[in-house]
Design a protein around this motif. Structure first.
Motif, short mmCIF file in Angstrom:
data_model
loop_
_atom_site.label_atom_id
_atom_site.label_comp_id
_atom_site.label_asym_id
_atom_site.label_seq_id
_atom_site.Cartn_x
_atom_site.Cartn_y
_atom_site.Cartn_z
N VAL A 119 0.96 -1.62 0.48
CA VAL A 119 0.29 0.00 0.35
C VAL A 119 1.11 1.66 0.02
N VAL A 120 0.60 1.89 -0.74
CA VAL A 120 1.97 2.89 -0.95
C VAL A 120 0.45 4.44 -0.71
N ALA A 121 0.13 4.05 -0.19
CA ALA A 121 -1.42 5.66 -0.05
C ALA A 121 -3.25 4.77 -0.35
N ALA A 122 -3.56 5.46 0.60
CA ALA A 122 -4.89 5.04 1.17
C ALA A 122 -5.94 6.96 2.04
N ASN A 123 -6.57 6.21 1.42
CA ASN A 123 -7.65 7.25 2.17
C ASN A 123 -8.54 7.13 3.92
N GLU A 124 -9.47 8.26 3.99
CA GLU A 124 -10.21 7.50 5.50
C GLU A 124 -10.76 6.37 5.32
N GLY A 125 -11.65 6.66 4.67
CA GLY A 125 -12.34 5.15 4.17
C GLY A 125 -11.87 3.71 5.02
N LEU A 126 -10.42 3.50 4.33
CA LEU A 126 -10.03 2.68 4.49
C LEU A 126 -9.67 2.38 6.15
N GLY A 127 -9.30 3.53 6.27
CA GLY A 127 -8.73 3.46 8.17
C GLY A 127 -9.50 2.67 8.85
N LEU A 128 -11.42 3.38 7.61
CA LEU A 128 -12.92 2.61 9.29
C LEU A 128 -12.45 1.45 9.35
N LEU A 129 -11.99 1.00 7.97
CA LEU A 129 -12.02 -0.63 8.26
C LEU A 129 -11.01 -1.46 9.09
N LEU A 256 -13.37 0.53 -2.78
CA LEU A 256 -14.23 -0.23 -2.61
C LEU A 256 -16.11 1.06 -2.76
N LEU A 257 -16.84 0.11 -4.04
CA LEU A 257 -17.65 0.66 -3.59
C LEU A 257 -19.07 -0.03 -2.83
N PRO A 258 -20.25 1.12 -2.22
CA PRO A 258 -20.56 0.18 -1.50
C PRO A 258 -21.64 -0.19 -2.12
N ALA A 259 -21.91 -2.09 -2.10
CA ALA A 259 -23.13 -2.44 -2.65
C ALA A 259 -24.31 -2.29 -2.59
N ASP A 260 -24.63 -1.73 -1.36
CA ASP A 260 -26.31 -1.63 -0.74
C ASP A 260 -26.98 -0.33 -0.18
N PRO A 261 -27.43 -0.10 -0.29
CA PRO A 261 -27.77 1.23 0.62
C PRO A 261 -27.59 1.79 1.63
N ALA A 262 -27.80 0.65 2.49
CA ALA A 262 -27.30 0.33 4.02
C ALA A 262 -25.61 0.47 4.31
N THR A 263 -25.20 0.15 3.19
CA THR A 263 -23.76 0.47 3.41
C THR A 263 -23.41 1.89 3.33
N VAL A 264 -24.15 2.79 2.67
CA VAL A 264 -23.79 3.56 1.84
C VAL A 264 -23.40 4.87 3.32
N ALA A 265 -25.43 4.53 4.14
CA ALA A 265 -25.46 5.11 5.25
C ALA A 265 -24.80 5.02 6.19
N TYR A 266 -24.71 3.75 6.47
CA TYR A 266 -23.66 3.94 7.40
C TYR A 266 -22.13 4.43 7.18
N LEU A 267 -21.52 4.47 5.99
CA LEU A 267 -20.05 5.32 5.85
C LEU A 267 -20.40 6.73 5.93
N ARG A 268 -22.04 7.08 5.78
CA ARG A 268 -22.13 8.89 5.06
C ARG A 268 -22.30 8.92 7.47
N SER A 269 -22.41 8.40 7.67
CA SER A 269 -23.06 8.70 9.55
C SER A 269 -21.46 8.15 10.58
N ALA A 270 -20.98 7.32 9.63
CA ALA A 270 -19.64 7.56 10.36
C ALA A 270 -18.30 8.48 9.71
N ARG A 271 -19.10 8.96 8.86
CA ARG A 271 -17.46 9.77 8.14
C ARG A 271 -17.36 11.37 9.84
N PRO A 272 -16.04 11.39 9.85
CA PRO A 272 -15.63 12.51 10.78
C PRO A 272 -16.38 13.86 10.51
#
Length: 274
Positions: A119-129, A256-272
């Motif tokens: 891994v040479v670079a990553a975003n905060e979304g990956l850090g969450l996982l 990694l693109l969300p595959a369902d609405p529940a994942t979209v909602a969770y990621l958006r709510s977890a975003r700082p």
């Protein structure tokens, strides 16, 4: 990264690539606007190919950029493609573009890996996982395959581990076939030997406790548990078009693109909150 090759001289190397691609001398000649006789002479050392001929054959054999330099060197020519470290000043534009791209995908996980899945670079979304994984897996250089498949990594959290593991190993097998890298083969042997986590969700066949899937996925999803929530993603991989540098040629951007609405909602709510 070292390369596993057979034979010496440009002829045997080209023959090895042709045989690996399962092409006859005639098929390669037709593609490269040459003749089977000339291809035969090149492979047996009776004829020294020009730089242009080597690059033309390499193009039609889908030889990676790093190995194209090896072909040129074997024929007595200078390498055509540079290899510039990503942290050098000349790569500032590439680094900036990568950072902007990764930031644009937030809060969806995204990362950039090199040819050995470092891994040479990553975003905060990956850090969450990756939160909560042991330090020995997250200490640089971080390897994406180790983090994903190691029994102390993401593997116990992946609900369809058998399917996802099979997908990743097949991806590595294909990459080994393209690059013929000894380092990549050793990595494959290491991660393929990891045991499936016992007594965990990671050993299931791909269904969550909630029962059958509610969505018809367009591709094999990665189903991973995070803080009690099962998230579903589909993976997309991008590379640079017609790269002229070995480093750039071996970079891959995975999102990694969300595959369902529940994942979209969770990621958006977890975003700082900014």
């Amino acid at each position: 990264m070292t390369t596993l090759v057979t034979g010496t001289g440009v002829g045997p190397l080209l023959r090895g690539w042709r045989e690996q691609r399962r092409l006859s001398q005639l098929e390669l000649a037709l593609r490269a606007d040459s003749s089977a006789r000339h291809i035969s002479f090149v492979e047996t050392g009776r004829s020294r190919p020009s730089e242009e001929m080597i690059l033309r054959l390499a193009e039609h054999l889908d030889v990676p950029v790093r190995e194209r330099n090896a072909l040129l060197l074997a024929a007595g020519y200078a390498p055509r493609y540079t290899e510039t470290a990503l942290d050098e000043p000349g790569m500032a534009t590439v680094r900036q573009g990568i950072e902007q791209l990764l930031a644009g995908y937030d809060p969806y996980p995204a990362l950039v890996v090199d040819g050995s899945y470092t891994v040479v670079a990553a975003n905060e979304g990956l850090g969450l996982l990756l939160a909560g994984l042991p330090e020995h897996l997250l200490t640089p250089p971080v390897n994406a395959m180790r983090v994903t498949l190691h029994p102390e990594g993401l593997a116990p959290r992946i609900r369809n581990l058998r399917e996802w593991r099979g997908h990743l190993l097949h991806q590595m097998e294909r990459q080994i076939g393209l690059a013929r890298s000894e380092a990549l083969r050793k990595l494959y042997e290491e991660v393929a030997a990891y045991p499936l986590p016992e007594g965990s969700a990671g050993a299931e066949e791909g269904r969550g406790e909630e029962g059958p899937e509610q969505y018809a996925y367009v591709a094999l999803p990665l189903r991973i548990e995070h803080d009690g929530q099962v998230l579903s993603f589909v993976s997309s991989i991008s590379t640079f078009n017609t790269p002229m540098d070995v480093t750039v040629a071996e970079l891959a951007i995975e999102t990694l693109l969300p595959a369902d609405p529940a994942t979209v909602a969770y990621l958006r709510s977890a975003r700082p909150t900014p």
